[in-house]
Design an enzyme around this catalytic site. Sequence first.
Site, PDB file in Angstrom:
ATOM      1  N   CYS A  71      13.235   5.358  -3.636  1.00 32.87           N
ATOM      2  CA  CYS A  71      12.466   4.734  -4.805  1.00 32.87           C
ATOM      3  C   CYS A  71      13.903   5.249  -5.949  1.00 32.87           C
ATOM      4  O   CYS A  71      13.072   5.436  -7.340  1.00 32.87           O
ATOM      5  CB  CYS A  71      11.331   5.757  -5.369  1.00 32.87           C
ATOM      6  SG  CYS A  71      10.417   5.890  -3.329  1.00 32.87           S
ATOM      7  N   GLY A 131       0.443  -1.350   0.241  1.00 30.69           N
ATOM      8  CA  GLY A 131       0.261   0.046  -0.008  1.00 30.69           C
ATOM      9  C   GLY A 131       0.632   1.376  -0.077  1.00 30.69           C
ATOM     10  O   GLY A 131       1.590   1.280  -1.007  1.00 30.69           O
TER      11      GLY A 131
END
Length: 229
Positions: free
Chosen positions: A168, A150
């Site tokens: 990321c 999530g």
Amino acid sequence: MRSRFYRLRRSLETSKKILNRRLAGEVDDLFFLLEHPHTYTLGKVADRSNLLLTHEQLTERGIKVYDIDRGGDITYHGPGQIVGYPIIDLKKWKEDTHAYLRNLEQLIINVCKKYGLKADRKEGLTGVWIEDRKIAAIGIKVSRWITMHGFAFNINTDLSLFGGIIPCGIKDKEVTSLQKETGIMYDIEDIKKDLLEEFVRIFDYRHHTEIDRSRFINSIIEFERAEHE
């Protein structure tokens, strides 16, 4: 709803068990809102060179590292950050993973707006941003239209922990938090309630009774306790 500092490995094991039970129709949709101890996670396409700390440095700082089966690269989880794990059946909502991702982003955007922040999406990137500063990372897995993993929403997060990674895999962007943007320390439980309210609205669980909603938002700890009664 309280489930502070829930270790990632245990939460993943429980999530997989619940995923299988959701696939079998043995449980209803669930939405876990947790905090983890200091952890770095690498998604399926992660570049390990984005982890900048040595094994010795990780041990010294008490940071665990896990390879997991979500999408995306490397990110940090830790105290002061809310990690949201929806385990829901998209067949009962919309069989569209892109629409699901956009709705998770909208969930965070709406909560940020409540606290006076203009958050938004950034073209070509997932997650939620305030200008060029990322306030929430998103990485999911969908199995036979049942969701796992999530979002990670920075509230009072110690942002220095992101210095041990290239978050990321993006080198030219910063990370931020609700606290950094507003100068206010927040009660995590209040933000969880805001997230639940928006989640119920966005994914149209408004027809559920208050009792249903209470069961819907049970923590993993409460779920496991019920499993063993």
